[in-house]
Scaffold this motif. Structure first.
Motif, PDB file in Angstrom:
ATOM      1  N   ALA C  62       0.801  -1.226   0.000  1.00 23.76           N
ATOM      2  CA  ALA C  62       0.000   0.000   0.000  1.00 23.76           C
ATOM      3  C   ALA C  62       0.830   1.270   0.000  1.00 23.76           C
ATOM      4  N   ILE C  63       1.928   1.262  -0.733  1.00 20.21           N
ATOM      5  CA  ILE C  63       2.708   2.501  -0.802  1.00 20.21           C
ATOM      6  C   ILE C  63       3.080   2.858  -2.242  1.00 20.21           C
ATOM      7  N   GLN C 148       0.374  16.024   5.518  1.00 19.80           N
ATOM      8  CA  GLN C 148      -0.708  15.113   5.188  1.00 19.80           C
ATOM      9  C   GLN C 148      -0.932  15.067   3.673  1.00 19.80           C
ATOM     10  N   SER C 151       1.340  13.004   1.489  1.00 21.33           N
ATOM     11  CA  SER C 151       1.287  11.541   1.636  1.00 21.33           C
ATOM     12  C   SER C 151       0.569  10.858   0.488  1.00 21.33           C
ATOM     13  N   CYS C 152       0.160  11.621  -0.510  1.00 21.12           N
ATOM     14  CA  CYS C 152      -0.555  11.043  -1.662  1.00 21.12           C
ATOM     15  C   CYS C 152       0.351  10.084  -2.416  1.00 21.12           C
ATOM     16  N   ILE C 153      -0.129   8.862  -2.633  1.00 15.72           N
ATOM     17  CA  ILE C 153       0.677   7.867  -3.353  1.00 15.72           C
ATOM     18  C   ILE C 153       0.275   7.780  -4.837  1.00 15.72           C
ATOM     19  N   PRO C 219      -6.496   5.735   0.701  1.00 15.67           N
ATOM     20  CA  PRO C 219      -5.916   4.711   1.563  1.00 15.67           C
ATOM     21  C   PRO C 219      -4.812   5.258   2.460  1.00 15.67           C
ATOM     22  N   LYS C 220      -4.467   6.522   2.293  1.00 15.38           N
ATOM     23  CA  LYS C 220      -3.346   7.080   3.034  1.00 15.38           C
ATOM     24  C   LYS C 220      -3.765   8.236   3.940  1.00 15.38           C
ATOM     25  N   ASP C 223      -6.594  14.149   2.716  1.00 15.62           N
ATOM     26  CA  ASP C 223      -7.943  14.706   2.696  1.00 15.62           C
ATOM     27  C   ASP C 223      -8.047  15.686   1.525  1.00 15.62           C
TER      28      ASP C 223
END
Lengths: 116, 599, 251, 132
Positions: C62-63, C148, C151-153, C219-220, C223
């Motif tokens: 999940a990364i 935050q 953190s978008c993958i 998933p991360k 927002d």
């Protein structure tokens, strides 16, 4: 990129939405349910005399115009989006109709209040 | 066939490839860069690196300490001049990443924070929570967008190198979306394709880590160096092999056996103290920790789980707040995959294959023995990891040597021109036919997945944490057999658009050859050093015969030819690798010795 | 296969442009254990049942953001969605919604990438600094303002959750706008005015109608809805004050 | 020759595909009721201006069962509007810190809903106070 003029409509939408969220339920309860049923409030709460006096006061004029106009602008904006969401892609037509109606409602309300 | 004329072609767009591309673009904006990757750059496996990247930062730290930690950690099989360059340039490259926007974790005063890592004397690991590789990769990818001279070939699979007039002059790539071929002519080529962890069964690596670039260089006569040194990371998820970063221990986590006992103290890493001490106990190097697990298992002191023996990684004493600040990804992985909340329950872990220390032979400036061909990152053996890599040195390697590779390739590209385009195109046609043959000639009945599984199991049997000649020989034989059977594949998919089965078949070819290089290098090294540990009469390090790099040469269908090359020693003569209290004693003794020498 | 092993039915929406004119469902029976992810189920299918089933995957943790797909109609990463959650009913897997299907579970990500490239997703420093000057100072709180959103993958689940993107492809969309905000909110950066040129357009923040599903499916824990909608306020303020402020805002 | 042929799926009926979308559309549809209420008020205002008889006709209409049922529906949609308005509100506010701690979304929604309850009660009490 072309700057969107959305902020005008969005601001009116936001103000109307906030007003409706804060006091909308109370207003509907008073004008549409409690007073017509004659419960919770004195029988003459919305009598002609009372309401005329209210609508002739400056504070009354402002409050009535704010509620009617902002609710309309709020609704117009959302309904325009709703139509887009349902797949009506004539963006300009939809906007002209929705915002046009809100504008008309605002003018009628203001004109009426000024005449009182 | 489509032809694209580049000055520098870079195969692989992970941390190393992206850093190299930026370096070329900054060195000379007129150079055309082709950045080729079989996945979108941000999918590259750099993304999965967790703990951090080392660079001397604190006033009480020094380049000499970082050098010593690295060379001792590598059991003296490091190119010491290259390590010197590495440690000297680490900090500035980390700062460069900061300027490009990498969200490093900070101290309250706004300076970048550093954490402890295994085998490192002083805290010097820069980190972005426990998603350091992710943040570095995205920072590099997004920064690369700034440079118009970088032309990306996303989802292009490299199927061969073009070698003409004795130098590398381009690559042949398959556009995965169409199945069509593009010849990318280039005056210099940088390989940055990552490791080969997928040759093993239980590993921390992504599905794309299949040794592509190593195999390509190898097939063109460039030796693979020190391939026997495969790193087992001591704390991985049972079943999947997914990684629980070393930072878990850097932040103070314990490793416990089934009796709740910190067993590392029985393996020369003690004494056990309640808070982490650098280069001791849980902060020992990865090879030692994985070996200790193996012994605990033999003594029956591990816990039996659904996927075999495990030990417990205990983070409970760190508290939920710290865990969520410093190790959010670890918490997420433990909760989602294992149903374990690390704040309340220890995480079951075991060692799994993590990193390929060896790789394409490269000098300190990333140049291979083939003119015009450079390599950087896990696919490359520039010589800093030796027989065992220290955690947090590899992310730094990407950016330090990514830059070097870019600068050197740019310099080379300016000094030459494409010598014989017609011959290169002819060569590309032949390579195209070979790549297509994998599918069109697949009239056998061997299933791709079966061969892959047998290979991975055999590698685990033969090249595990401890090794025996008989097992290694069996793996050699198995790989020969698998290479035979590889000719009789049965491929279901004969289409062109996103034919992933075709690419998996080509990858299996790469994997099998790299696997052979690994096991033959291991079989030939008759000593124990770093991550290569034998139990068949060669339990000790043998500096007389094996203070040497192994070099595996491709011989076509036969097994690789293994030769040896010298190790560059500049200032650290091989000594005893000791950690914990023993390590401190040894260090004190060394200081005394040096002091005496100076008198 | 032992007696105790459970078997689950996985329906996969197949589309092979060289064979099919439109997508069709194909059903597979897959033996599984409780710790198996949907991705592992698909790998089983590809390895042992039908080698032609195509999908993207890599890290399994999940990364990397490769393996997003619609699982029973919801955008999810298949590597961290587990088969047991769908037993015994079975599950249906489709390519991510709102994007063209290239083949089977693989969508065309080109539009996303082009949009990502369009927002200048890199630091344009407020005050340039040399390497010798060391790092920029940034307090943990300043970092929190954008961390935050960084953190978008790029898994594009939010695009599959965004009907506005589905209805109008000119909309820049949640993930990329969140990244734009990430750079604008970074204390080191000084180029928000440049980026806002797009942000202020209909293709930018104003294409969003605050559905909010993007933030739910992320998933991360990014927002995007917040990144976009808090900027509507900024955009509106800028819209009305641009003629009175000294700089006049951007164009 | 590329054999690519990307398949674009239709968006028809997208709002039925996910419970979340149904909820979103329900929120948006409240606007129709807000508009309707604004029209009811506007009509009342116009009738007020037309004189006592006209206005009392409007008041009488409000007492009809149909109108009462309609206003009950309106009340429900307004309450849903209030609830959904403050639910999405955390998305529309910049990240805020109080005493170094991030203000959580739930707190923003909670504060908004509390404010709505207070405002409604205030309106009810003021109207009652002024009327009596």
């Amino acid at each position: 990129m072309k700057r969107s003029n959305e902020p005008i409509f969005w601001s009116l939408f936001g103000a109307g939405g906030m007003l409706a969220a804060l006091i909308g339920p109370a207003l509907v309860l008073i004008t549409g349910i409690a007073v017509p049923l004659g419960i919770l409030f004195p029988a003459d709460t919305m009598s002609y005399a009372h309401m005329l006096a209210f609508a002739q006061s400056w504070i009354g004029k402002i409050l009535l115009l704010a509620v009617i106009a902002l609710f309309m602008w709020h609704a117009a904006h959302r309904i325009a989006i709703l139509l887009h969401d349902f797949g009506v892609h004539a963006v300009t037509v939809v906007k002209v109709v929705c915002y046009g109606l809100a504008f008309a409602g605002t003018v009628i309300a203001a004109w009426t209040l000024l005449g009182l | 066939m489509e032809v694209y004329k580049a000055d520098v072609a870079i195969v692989g767009a992970g941390g190393g490839g992206l850093r190299a591309a930026i370096a070329v673009a900054e060195a000379d904006p007129t150079l055309k860069i082709a950045l080729i990757s079989k996945v979108y750059p941000m999918r590259s496996h750099t993304v999965a690196a967790e703990g951090g990247a080392a660079g001397v930062t604190r006033p009480d730290d020094s380049l000499e300490y970082h050098f010593n930690d690295t060379v001792h950690g590598g059991d003296w099989l490091c190119e010491q001049d290259v390590v010197e360059y590495f440690v000297a340039h680490s900090h500035e490259e980390m700062v460069q990443m900061e300027h490009w926007g990498c969200p490093w974790s900070r101290k309250d005063d706004g300076h970048v924070n550093v954490r402890a890592f295994g085998g490192m004397k002083i805290e010097r690991t820069w980190f972005a929570a426990d998603k350091t590789g992710f943040h570095m990769l995205h920072t590099l990818f997004q920064t690369s967008i700034k440079y118009p001279s970088i032309k990306r070939f996303d989802e292009y699979f490299c199927s061969d190198l073009m070698v003409e007039d004795g130098r590398c002059q381009g690559v042949l790539a398959i556009q995965i979306a169409t199945g069509e071929f593009t010849l990318i002519e280039a005056k210099a080529v940088i390989i940055a394709t990552g490791g080969a962890g997928r040759v093993f069964r239980e590993n921390t690596n992504g599905g794309i880590v299949t040794g592509d670039g190593m195999a390509l260089a190898y097939r063109h006569g460039v030796p693979l160096r020190d391939m026997e040194f495969m790193q087992y990371h001591p704390t991985c998820m049972p079943g999947t092999g997914l990684l629980f970063t070393e930072a878990c221990r850097g932040e103070g986590g314990f490793l416990l056996n089934k009796d709740g006992y910190r067993y590392l103290q029985d393996y020369g890493l003690g004494p056990a103290e309640p808070s982490p001490r650098n280069k001791a106990m849980e902060l020992g190097p990865r090879d030692r920790l994985s070996q200790a697990f193996w012994h605990e298992k033999r003594k029956g002191r591990t816990v039996e789980g659904p996927h075999g023996a495990v030990v417990n990684l205990d983070l409970r004493h760190l508290g939920a707040a710290k865990l969520h600040e410093r190790l959010p990804l670890i918490c997420e992985l433990a909760e989602e995959f294992l149903g374990v909340d690390p704040a309340h329950t220890p995480i079951p872990v075991l060692p799994a294959v993590h990193y390929t220390m060896g790789g394409i032979l490269a000098d300190g400036k990333t140049a291979s023995s083939l003119p015009g061909l450079y390599s950087v990152g896990e696919c490359s053996s520039v010589g800093i990891h030796g027989a065992n890599r220290l955690g947090s040195n590899s992310l730094t390697e990407l950016i330090v040597f990514g830059k070097v590779a870019g600068v050197e390739a740019a310099k080379f590209a300016r000094s030459v021109s494409i010598s014989n385009p017609a011959a290169i195109e002819k060569q590309a046609e032949a390579a195209r036919t070979r790549a297509l043959d994998v599918v069109t000639q697949s009239r056998g009945k061997e299933r791709l997945a079966v061969l892959r599984t047998e290979m991975a199991q055999s590698m685990e049997n033969g090249c595990g944490i401890y090794r025996l000649e008989s097992d290694m020989q069996a793996t050699c034989d198995k790989l020969r057999e698998l290479r035979e059977r590889y000719r009789n594949l049965k491929i279901d998919d004969h289409s062109k658009v996103y034919n992933t089965e075709w690419l998996l078949s080509i990858e299996l070819g790469y994997l099998l050859e790299v696997a052979e290089a690994i096991v033959h290098s291991a079989l030939n090294r008759k000593e124990s050093r770093g991550s290569h540990q034998r139990l068949d009469g060669f339990e000790e390090r043998d500096d007389v015969n094996y203070l040497k790099h192994s070099l595996a040469y491709y011989t076509g269908d036969g097994p690789p030819r293994i030769e040896y090359g010298d190790v560059k020693i500049t200032k650290s003569t091989p000594g005893t690798r000791a950690y914990g209290a023993a390590g401190e004693e040894a260090e004190a003794a060394e200081r005394e010795r040096e002091g005496a020498g100076n008198d | 296969m032992t007696d105790t092993e459970k078997v689950i039915e996985i329906q996969v929406l197949r589309y092979r442009p060289e064979q099919e004119t439109e997508p069709v469902l194909q059903s597979f029976k897959v033996p599984f254990t409780d710790d198996m992810s949907v991705l592992q189920g698909l790998q089983y299918i590809k390895d042992y049942l039908d080698g032609t089933v195509s999908f993207r995957w890599s890290c399994r943790m999940a990364i990397c953001g490769s393996c997003g797909m619609m699982i029973d109609g919801k955008p999810k990463l298949s590597c961290k969605t587990f088969l047991r959650e769908y037993y015994p009913a079975g599950l249906r897997i489709e390519a991510l919604a709102h994007m063209p299907i290239e083949r089977d579970l693989i969508v065309d990500a080109g539009d996303f990438i082009t949009k990502l490239e369009s927002i200048k997703p890199y630091i344009i420093p407020k005050e340039p600094r040399t390497l010798e000057q060391g790092e920029y100072l940034q307090t943990p709180q300043q970092r929190d303002m954008y961390e935050q959103f960084s953190s978008c993958i790029n898994c594009m689940l939010c695009y599959a959750a965004c009907p506005q993107y589905g209805l109008d492809k000119t909309f820049t969309g949640p993930g990329v706008l969140a990244l734009m905000h990430r750079y604008n909110a970074d204390s080191r950066d000084g180029a928000s005015a440049e980026r806002m040129d797009l942000g202020y357009a209909h293709e930018g923040f104003w294409g969003c109608t605050a559905v909010g599903y993007c933030s739910v499916v992320c998933p991360k824990g990014v927002d995007p809805a917040n990144a976009i909608n808090q900027n509507k306020m900024n955009s509106a303020i800028n819209y009305f004050t641009r003629f009175v402020t000294p700089k006049g805002g951007t164009k | 020759m590329s054999k690519r042929r990307p398949y674009v799926r239709s968006m028809d009926g997208w709002w039925k595909r996910d419970a979340y979308f149904v909820k979103y559309m329900a929120r948006e549809v409240t606007a129709v009721f807000v508009a309707a209420y604004a029209v009811v008020l506007l009509v009342g205002l116009v009738r007020l201006a037309q004189g006592q008889a006209a206005y009392e006709g409007w008041l009488a209409a409000l007492k009809s069962p149909l109108s009462l049922v309609f206003h009950l529906v309106l009340l429900a949609t307004f309450v849903y509007h209030t609830w959904s308005w403050f639910n999405i509100m955390p998305k529309t506010m910049p990240i805020m810190f109080v005493g170094g701690k991030r203000v959580q979304p739930g707190m923003i929604t909670g504060a908004g809903l509390a404010a709505a309850v207070v405002a409604c009660l205030a309106v009810l009490l003021i109207v009652r106070g002024v009327a009596s």
